[in-house]
Design a protein around this motif. Structure first.
Motif, PDB file in Angstrom:
ATOM      1  N   CYS A  33       0.767  -1.356   0.156  1.00 55.24           N
ATOM      2  CA  CYS A  33       0.048  -0.068  -0.062  1.00 55.24           C
ATOM      3  C   CYS A  33       0.879   1.313   0.016  1.00 55.24           C
ATOM      4  O   CYS A  33       0.353   2.302  -0.389  1.00 55.24           O
ATOM      5  N   LEU A  34       2.115   1.377   0.546  1.00 52.31           N
ATOM      6  CA  LEU A  34       2.971   2.369   0.415  1.00 52.31           C
ATOM      7  C   LEU A  34       4.116   2.118  -0.721  1.00 52.31           C
ATOM      8  O   LEU A  34       5.033   3.190  -0.737  1.00 52.31           O
ATOM      9  N   GLY A  35       3.997   1.228  -1.399  1.00 54.82           N
ATOM     10  CA  GLY A  35       5.033   0.943  -2.400  1.00 54.82           C
ATOM     11  C   GLY A  35       6.330   0.781  -1.862  1.00 54.82           C
ATOM     12  O   GLY A  35       7.406   1.069  -2.664  1.00 54.82           O
ATOM     13  N   THR A  36       6.550  -0.033  -0.959  1.00 58.89           N
ATOM     14  CA  THR A  36       7.785  -0.241  -0.154  1.00 58.89           C
ATOM     15  C   THR A  36       7.843  -1.863  -0.166  1.00 58.89           C
ATOM     16  O   THR A  36       6.911  -2.721  -0.467  1.00 58.89           O
ATOM     17  N   ALA A  37       9.102  -2.297  -0.024  1.00 53.95           N
ATOM     18  CA  ALA A  37       9.431  -3.839  -0.062  1.00 53.95           C
ATOM     19  C   ALA A  37      10.333  -3.775   1.328  1.00 53.95           C
ATOM     20  O   ALA A  37      11.080  -2.759   1.564  1.00 53.95           O
ATOM     21  N   THR A  38      10.578  -4.810   1.787  1.00 58.44           N
ATOM     22  CA  THR A  38      11.154  -5.006   3.152  1.00 58.44           C
ATOM     23  C   THR A  38      12.591  -5.734   2.487  1.00 58.44           C
ATOM     24  O   THR A  38      12.302  -6.919   1.928  1.00 58.44           O
ATOM     25  N   VAL A  39      13.751  -5.325   2.868  1.00 58.52           N
ATOM     26  CA  VAL A  39      14.983  -5.971   2.686  1.00 58.52           C
ATOM     27  C   VAL A  39      15.689  -6.065   3.644  1.00 58.52           C
ATOM     28  O   VAL A  39      15.755  -5.337   4.741  1.00 58.52           O
ATOM     29  N   PRO A  40      16.582  -7.179   3.784  1.00 62.00           N
ATOM     30  CA  PRO A  40      17.371  -7.438   4.931  1.00 62.00           C
ATOM     31  C   PRO A  40      18.628  -6.503   4.856  1.00 62.00           C
ATOM     32  O   PRO A  40      19.320  -6.281   3.767  1.00 62.00           O
ATOM     33  N   ALA A  41      19.145  -5.828   5.978  1.00 66.48           N
ATOM     34  CA  ALA A  41      20.190  -5.124   6.263  1.00 66.48           C
ATOM     35  C   ALA A  41      21.370  -6.510   6.624  1.00 66.48           C
ATOM     36  O   ALA A  41      20.942  -7.430   6.970  1.00 66.48           O
ATOM     37  N   GLY A  42      22.703  -5.993   6.466  1.00 64.94           N
ATOM     38  CA  GLY A  42      23.467  -6.933   7.167  1.00 64.94           C
ATOM     39  C   GLY A  42      23.951  -7.929   5.973  1.00 64.94           C
ATOM     40  O   GLY A  42      25.023  -8.795   6.222  1.00 64.94           O
ATOM     41  N   VAL A  43      23.422  -7.711   4.593  1.00 67.24           N
ATOM     42  CA  VAL A  43      23.742  -8.793   3.716  1.00 67.24           C
ATOM     43  C   VAL A  43      24.464  -8.195   2.602  1.00 67.24           C
ATOM     44  O   VAL A  43      25.838  -8.294   2.448  1.00 67.24           O
ATOM     45  N   VAL A  44      24.185  -7.005   1.831  1.00 66.26           N
ATOM     46  CA  VAL A  44      24.584  -6.166   0.772  1.00 66.26           C
ATOM     47  C   VAL A  44      25.140  -4.997   1.486  1.00 66.26           C
ATOM     48  O   VAL A  44      26.012  -4.413   1.187  1.00 66.26           O
ATOM     49  N   PHE A  45      24.376  -4.466   2.363  1.00 66.67           N
ATOM     50  CA  PHE A  45      24.553  -3.183   3.053  1.00 66.67           C
ATOM     51  C   PHE A  45      24.149  -3.151   4.591  1.00 66.67           C
ATOM     52  O   PHE A  45      23.327  -4.021   4.826  1.00 66.67           O
ATOM     53  N   ASP A  46      24.691  -2.518   5.448  1.00 66.46           N
ATOM     54  CA  ASP A  46      24.154  -2.127   6.616  1.00 66.46           C
ATOM     55  C   ASP A  46      23.572  -0.663   6.552  1.00 66.46           C
ATOM     56  O   ASP A  46      23.747  -0.126   5.571  1.00 66.46           O
ATOM     57  N   VAL A  47      22.668  -0.287   7.412  1.00 63.50           N
ATOM     58  CA  VAL A  47      22.205   1.191   7.218  1.00 63.50           C
ATOM     59  C   VAL A  47      22.592   1.703   8.844  1.00 63.50           C
ATOM     60  O   VAL A  47      22.311   1.171   9.758  1.00 63.50           O
ATOM     61  N   VAL A  48      22.698   3.167   8.629  1.00 64.94           N
ATOM     62  CA  VAL A  48      22.742   3.790   9.692  1.00 64.94           C
ATOM     63  C   VAL A  48      21.594   4.884  10.065  1.00 64.94           C
ATOM     64  O   VAL A  48      21.555   5.752   9.006  1.00 64.94           O
ATOM     65  N   ARG A  49      20.784   4.726  10.951  1.00 66.67           N
ATOM     66  CA  ARG A  49      19.754   5.521  11.334  1.00 66.67           C
ATOM     67  C   ARG A  49      20.076   6.607  12.046  1.00 66.67           C
ATOM     68  O   ARG A  49      20.642   6.785  12.927  1.00 66.67           O
ATOM     69  N   MET A  50      19.384   8.001  11.784  1.00 66.59           N
ATOM     70  CA  MET A  50      19.511   8.787  12.463  1.00 66.59           C
ATOM     71  C   MET A  50      18.588   9.984  12.359  1.00 66.59           C
ATOM     72  O   MET A  50      17.781   9.865  11.294  1.00 66.59           O
ATOM     73  N   PRO A  51      18.526  11.143  13.156  1.00 65.90           N
ATOM     74  CA  PRO A  51      17.308  11.904  13.007  1.00 65.90           C
ATOM     75  C   PRO A  51      17.460  12.650  11.561  1.00 65.90           C
ATOM     76  O   PRO A  51      18.476  12.900  10.988  1.00 65.90           O
ATOM     77  N   LEU A  52      16.025  12.912  10.865  1.00 68.79           N
ATOM     78  CA  LEU A  52      16.155  13.249   9.642  1.00 68.79           C
ATOM     79  C   LEU A  52      16.911  14.656   9.358  1.00 68.79           C
ATOM     80  O   LEU A  52      17.790  14.536   8.352  1.00 68.79           O
ATOM     81  N   PRO A  53      16.940  15.467  10.218  1.00 71.25           N
ATOM     82  CA  PRO A  53      17.503  16.638   9.949  1.00 71.25           C
ATOM     83  C   PRO A  53      19.084  16.555   9.987  1.00 71.25           C
ATOM     84  O   PRO A  53      19.808  17.050   9.302  1.00 71.25           O
ATOM     85  N   LEU A  54      19.682  15.627  11.057  1.00 64.00           N
ATOM     86  CA  LEU A  54      20.827  15.352  11.068  1.00 64.00           C
ATOM     87  C   LEU A  54      21.362  14.723   9.744  1.00 64.00           C
ATOM     88  O   LEU A  54      22.346  14.681   8.998  1.00 64.00           O
ATOM     89  N   GLY A  55      20.670  13.806   9.089  1.00 65.90           N
ATOM     90  CA  GLY A  55      20.716  13.135   7.784  1.00 65.90           C
ATOM     91  C   GLY A  55      21.305  13.990   6.592  1.00 65.90           C
ATOM     92  O   GLY A  55      22.073  14.007   6.005  1.00 65.90           O
ATOM     93  N   TYR A  56      20.197  15.001   6.548  1.00 62.83           N
ATOM     94  CA  TYR A  56      20.282  16.010   5.596  1.00 62.83           C
ATOM     95  C   TYR A  56      21.621  16.923   5.870  1.00 62.83           C
ATOM     96  O   TYR A  56      22.317  17.088   5.009  1.00 62.83           O
ATOM     97  N   ALA A  57      21.942  17.249   7.090  1.00 68.21           N
ATOM     98  CA  ALA A  57      22.905  17.948   7.454  1.00 68.21           C
ATOM     99  C   ALA A  57      24.323  17.202   7.086  1.00 68.21           C
ATOM    100  O   ALA A  57      25.197  17.820   6.533  1.00 68.21           O
ATOM    101  N   VAL A  58      24.349  15.851   7.269  1.00 69.63           N
ATOM    102  CA  VAL A  58      25.515  15.108   7.121  1.00 69.63           C
ATOM    103  C   VAL A  58      25.756  15.140   5.343  1.00 69.63           C
ATOM    104  O   VAL A  58      27.136  15.139   5.363  1.00 69.63           O
ATOM    105  N   VAL A  59      24.716  14.787   4.829  1.00 68.48           N
ATOM    106  CA  VAL A  59      25.035  14.827   3.402  1.00 68.48           C
ATOM    107  C   VAL A  59      25.363  16.093   2.629  1.00 68.48           C
ATOM    108  O   VAL A  59      26.597  16.130   1.790  1.00 68.48           O
TER     109      VAL A  59
END
Length: 160
Positions: A30-56
């Motif tokens: 319903c949201l057009g998303t799929a679930t994929v596992p982390a730790g296989v091809v990539f890991d992800v680092v989650r952070m507050p959205l404003p910090l993610g924008y600032a980092v990039v």
């Protein structure tokens, strides 16, 4: 960054035990998303959205890495090499590796709901990821934080 949505989609799908099922999830969820596992091809680092924008924005003037934005939870996800989560311990971020699954829209697709999960920068065909040391430096620079916090203190991050 020049995005290659179709090839980026194949890279994301390659993390799943059944890559073909990812396309089916993108078409039917319903949201057009799929679930994929982390730790296989990539890991992800989650952070507050404003910090993610600032980092990039403060780290890359050209070709930023893939940035997944969850506007509902106000969190950003940056992709790092698999295994990064095993030693990541920087507050206010959390690394998700083996045992975690993440919801991702198809790269290049239009969000079904305005405030849903979207690619601010789509992944490329080569699966270019953020260097963990560069990410750590950027987080510290943008937060002024020098300390660390153990993974155990992230109670909401327990794998399911």
């Amino acid at each position: 960054m020049t995005a290659h949505p179709v090839n980026g989609a194949a890279w994301i799908a390659s993390a799943h035990p059944d890559p073909k099922s990812v396309e089916a999830q993108w078409q039917t969820h319903c949201l057009g998303t799929a679930t994929v596992p982390a730790g296989v091809v990539f890991d992800v680092v989650r952070m507050p959205l404003p910090l993610g924008y600032a980092v990039v924005q403060t780290t890359f003037s050209v070709e930023p890495p893939a940035l997944l934005a969850d506007r509902l939870s106000r969190r950003a996800y940056l992709f790092v090499p698999p295994g990064t989560a095993e030693t990541w311990d920087l507050f206010p971020t959390a690394a998700l590796g083996r045992g975690y699954w993440i919801a991702v829209p198809k790269p290049g697709a239009v969000a079904w709901i305005d405030d849903a999960v979207i690619w601010e920068t789509a992944p490329d065909a080569g699966g270019r990821m953020m260097d963990p040391d560069q990410l750590r430096t950027a987080v510290r620079r943008n937060t002024g934080h020098r300390g660390t916090v153990t993974r155990a203190s992230h109670a909401e991050d327990t794998p399911r």
